[in-house]
Scaffold this active site. Sequence first.
Site, PDB file in Angstrom:
ATOM      1  N   ARG A 402       0.984  -1.182   0.050  1.00  0.00           N
ATOM      2  CA  ARG A 402      -0.054   0.197  -0.003  1.00  0.00           C
ATOM      3  C   ARG A 402       0.817   1.234  -0.149  1.00  0.00           C
ATOM      4  O   ARG A 402       1.845   1.396   0.607  1.00  0.00           O
ATOM      5  CB  ARG A 402      -0.875   0.004   1.180  1.00  0.00           C
ATOM      6  CG  ARG A 402      -2.035  -0.760   1.487  1.00  0.00           C
ATOM      7  CD  ARG A 402      -2.627  -0.530   2.921  1.00  0.00           C
ATOM      8  NE  ARG A 402      -3.182  -1.992   3.198  1.00  0.00           N
ATOM      9  CZ  ARG A 402      -4.459  -1.975   3.213  1.00  0.00           C
ATOM     10  NH1 ARG A 402      -4.968  -1.211   2.662  1.00  0.00           N
ATOM     11  NH2 ARG A 402      -5.095  -3.291   3.519  1.00  0.00           N
ATOM     12  N   SER A 465       8.504  -4.708   5.960  1.00  0.00           N
ATOM     13  CA  SER A 465       8.294  -6.005   6.858  1.00  0.00           C
ATOM     14  C   SER A 465       9.318  -6.932   6.724  1.00  0.00           C
ATOM     15  O   SER A 465       8.948  -7.997   6.384  1.00  0.00           O
ATOM     16  CB  SER A 465       6.867  -6.369   6.707  1.00  0.00           C
ATOM     17  OG  SER A 465       5.997  -5.347   6.966  1.00  0.00           O
ATOM     18  N   ASP A 519       6.595  -3.919  10.288  1.00  0.00           N
ATOM     19  CA  ASP A 519       5.302  -3.735  10.362  1.00  0.00           C
ATOM     20  C   ASP A 519       4.765  -4.105  11.983  1.00  0.00           C
ATOM     21  O   ASP A 519       3.604  -3.612  12.360  1.00  0.00           O
ATOM     22  CB  ASP A 519       4.485  -4.724   9.509  1.00  0.00           C
ATOM     23  CG  ASP A 519       5.014  -6.497   9.478  1.00  0.00           C
ATOM     24  OD1 ASP A 519       6.068  -6.577  10.299  1.00  0.00           O
ATOM     25  OD2 ASP A 519       4.546  -7.076   8.920  1.00  0.00           O
TER      26      ASP A 519
HETATM   27  C1  BG6 Z   1      -1.396  -5.348   7.370  1.00  0.00           C
HETATM   28  C2  BG6 Z   1      -0.247  -4.277   7.836  1.00  0.00           C
HETATM   29  O1  BG6 Z   1      -2.536  -4.691   8.070  1.00  0.00           O
HETATM   30  O2  BG6 Z   1      -0.833  -6.506   8.163  1.00  0.00           O
HETATM   31  C3  BG6 Z   1       0.939  -4.937   7.362  1.00  0.00           C
HETATM   32  O3  BG6 Z   1      -0.596  -3.108   7.407  1.00  0.00           O
HETATM   33  C4  BG6 Z   1       1.291  -5.982   7.721  1.00  0.00           C
HETATM   34  O4  BG6 Z   1       1.996  -3.944   7.639  1.00  0.00           O
HETATM   35  C5  BG6 Z   1       0.224  -6.914   7.509  1.00  0.00           C
HETATM   36  O5  BG6 Z   1       2.469  -6.286   7.234  1.00  0.00           O
HETATM   37  C6  BG6 Z   1       0.311  -8.358   7.902  1.00  0.00           C
HETATM   38  O6  BG6 Z   1      -0.698  -9.203   7.622  1.00  0.00           O
HETATM   39  P1  BG6 Z   1      -0.759  -9.908   6.327  1.00  0.00           P
HETATM   40  O7  BG6 Z   1      -1.689 -11.019   6.445  1.00  0.00           O
HETATM   41  O8  BG6 Z   1      -1.213  -9.162   5.272  1.00  0.00           O
HETATM   42  O9  BG6 Z   1       0.494 -10.445   5.977  1.00  0.00           O
HETATM   43  C1  GLC Z   2       8.489 -11.799   8.450  1.00  0.00           C
HETATM   44  C2  GLC Z   2       9.726 -10.777   8.505  1.00  0.00           C
HETATM   45  C3  GLC Z   2       9.453  -9.619   9.728  1.00  0.00           C
HETATM   46  C4  GLC Z   2       7.678  -9.419   9.653  1.00  0.00           C
HETATM   47  C5  GLC Z   2       6.960 -10.500   9.575  1.00  0.00           C
HETATM   48  C6  GLC Z   2       5.443 -10.108   9.531  1.00  0.00           C
HETATM   49  O1  GLC Z   2       8.726 -12.628   9.720  1.00  0.00           O
HETATM   50  O2  GLC Z   2      11.041 -11.315   8.600  1.00  0.00           O
HETATM   51  O3  GLC Z   2      10.084  -8.474   9.578  1.00  0.00           O
HETATM   52  O4  GLC Z   2       7.548  -8.583  10.789  1.00  0.00           O
HETATM   53  O5  GLC Z   2       7.380 -11.426   8.532  1.00  0.00           O
HETATM   54  O6  GLC Z   2       5.169  -9.416   8.373  1.00  0.00           O
END
Ligand code: BG6
Ligand code: GLC
Length: 780
Positions: A402, A465, A519
């Site tokens: 995003r 992340s 994240d």
């Molecule tokens: C989102 C966050 O809501 O959730 C992201 O904005 C995060 O930063 C993500 O990485 C994690 O959940 P998923 O299921 O999208 O990997």
């Molecule tokens: C992976 C990444 C970590 C992140 C997680 C959730 O483990 O290494 O940095 O926080 O995924 O998205």
Amino acid sequence: MKTKELMQKKLPLGLTFSFPCKQTKLEEGILLSWTKKFKARGVQGTDVVSSLTNAMKRHQDLDVDILALVNDTVGTMMTCAYDDPYCEVGVIIGTGTNACYMEDMSNIDLVEGDEGRMCVNTEWGAFGDDGALEDIRTEFDRELDLGSLNPGKQLFEKMISGLYLGELVRLILLKMAKAGLLFGGEKSSALHIKGKIETRHVAAMERYKEGLANTREILTDLGLEPSDADCIAVQHVCTIVSFRSANLCAAALAAILTRLRENKKLVRLRTTVGVDGTLYKIHPQYPKRLHKVVRKLVPNCDVRFLLSESGSTKGAAMVTAVASRLQAQRKQIDKVLALFRLTQEQLVGIRNKMRVEFEYGLKKDTHPLATVKMLPTYVCGMPDGTEKGKFLALDLGGTNFRVLLVKIRSGRRSVRMYNKIFAIPLEIMQGTGEELFDHIVQCIADFLDYMGLKGAQLPLGFTFSFPCRQASIDKGTLIEWTKGFKATDCEGEDVVDMLREAIKRRNEFDLDIVAVVNDTVGTMMTCGYEDSNCEVGLIAGTGSNMCYMEEMRNIELVEGDEGKMCINTEWGGFGDNGCLDDIHTQYDKEVDEGSLNPGKQRYEKMTSGMYLGEIVRQILIDLTKQGLLFRGQISERLRTRGIFETKFLSQIESDRLALLQVRRILQQLGLDSTCEDSIVVKEVCGAVSRRAAQLYGAGLAAIVEKRREDQGLEHMRITVGVDGTLYKLHPHFSQILRETVKELAPQCDVMFMLSEDGSGKGAALITAVAKRLQQAQRDH
Ligand code: BG6
Ligand code: GLC
Ligand code: GLC
């Protein structure tokens, strides 16, 4: 068993038990009431299967496993169905009478599930017990009933079956004799004795050709001296009684056949009725009469009547054979699922090991080797509400990429957000670093364009992340890619620099990159903005990770002892030193080997959305190989990576779904499954996701316990900010997680707060704080 030399063998046993039983499973039957000639005390209302099992336990040399209890009608139907697949009705016309048939599950309210059919034992012998047959019951029927073992019960049976036919004839003859209509008014004491005329007599008297002679012989044996006219009259009585029996049976059977035809919505039904019972077998006229009347009553059914030659026990053995196969399969399936069950002891062990890893990661000496990296983030405080302004945020690494615009208004703690989701094609995720960052900048340009902000110079917070080593809030060196990313030339590089360079390459706009945050950190901030007690950030999504606020004095890698700093644990790497090997299954191994980073992120691979479906798929492949699923056929689809996305897992496990719907989901996934398959798939999903939630719980318990002890608290309250599709979509995950934390950290009151706005908001808040601090430094 002795004569057949089977004493040492363990054998499955099928029991034909020809009385009305309530069953909640195949291997159980609560006797509702005795019928016919049985009246043993203490059996009614109890489970006859366990009584037999207990009786067998008293014979130490017997080793028998009762797998099925079936009514004789069911055994008969099964016996006949072995030879004729059209057989779907079983009828007994013997000592008693009864019928069973295959009913649509959707019509059986007493049993859950709507798919397929199940055999229903009608116990039609009790028809009329509510008065429904009073208009046709005669004084002889009433008299017979009063003299029976079960007055008022089985009234239909008493007009039909072998146990009662002879008695009905006797009662009629007795009355006729008393009225002087037979035997020249002579009395016979034998005619007064209950049970003196049996069904076999009735059958013999009605025999074609020899019938009259038989009648004379039978009457003479009763001490009577019958005239020719007497013999003819008695024979006639027999015919009337047995014909009525056949007529009544035909009527009841016609009702069943009509129902079958209507269930199938057919104009014409072709079906087979399996029949057994002494009356049907020994009475010379009975079958013919029955068939004829049935065909007259249901002209739109082509009925074949099939005499069960080998009795109902063959069918019972067949039901048992099927049950035995299912039981063996069940055992194999349970064996696999057991690998995913964690004991309380194991969970405590995992919690303790995680705790050890935290300490390793924080200490200078051990940090370089630590699998749980415990990365300082340089995020030291929560927003205080004075932040304000417009910020850009990027959110990369979860399900969606995003770009966001976040407007923070001071004082009121209110934030406005605008965002757009962009796709990152696989070839870019796994292409070169330059391509990846050029793509990101392209998306930013599109977003600015879309928001009408072309050329605006805004501060930007970058949620990235992946594990980054930070030396300040705006510097982050990517240690290594995780999850589905593998772009080249990024590991060991500062992602902020890479982003800056890509912006420069584009040469269209300039952005002030103020912060790079994980994240988990963004999530903690998003939630912390509303609840200042939020000191943990948890992601249960594509990946698995956690961050928390640590005392500066415990962070040996960063100078200074005052205050706190957020640590990104990167707990996904837990187990990479082999400390989880005892719970690592062959399926986990396969998933690991098929991943982009074999040997890395063991804990993440047992817990997060990107891998759970893959574990499920590996188990399903194995079960299919063992012939326990999908008819042993491994389809192309099942070989395809990534088919079980988190959203499908979540749907499959939803309690609100009927089996049929589960099956439909599987069919949508291209997996052609039977009802039984669907049950197994659901169980597999349940076992895998349950383990994941428990592992999360153990990890989280480790951190809250650590925080509690570090602060010397007897009791601690703490809020955990959570995000991620697994947590949000899965029907049971959050519940199991919560329960596990409660059990493993009983002295902590852990509140879970779902991050509704994603981590982009948190990144913007961190940017705002950093900006405020920058400003303050400059002003100094
Ligand atoms: C989102 C966050 O809501 O959730 C992201 O904005 C995060 O930063 C993500 O990485 C994690 O959940 P998923 O299921 O999208 O990997
Ligand atoms: C992976 C990444 C970590 C992140 C997680 C959730 O483990 O290494 O940095 O926080 O995924 O998205
Ligand atoms: C009685 C029993 C029934 C059985 C039938 C035929 O009606 O109640 O269970 O099927 O006899 O044996």
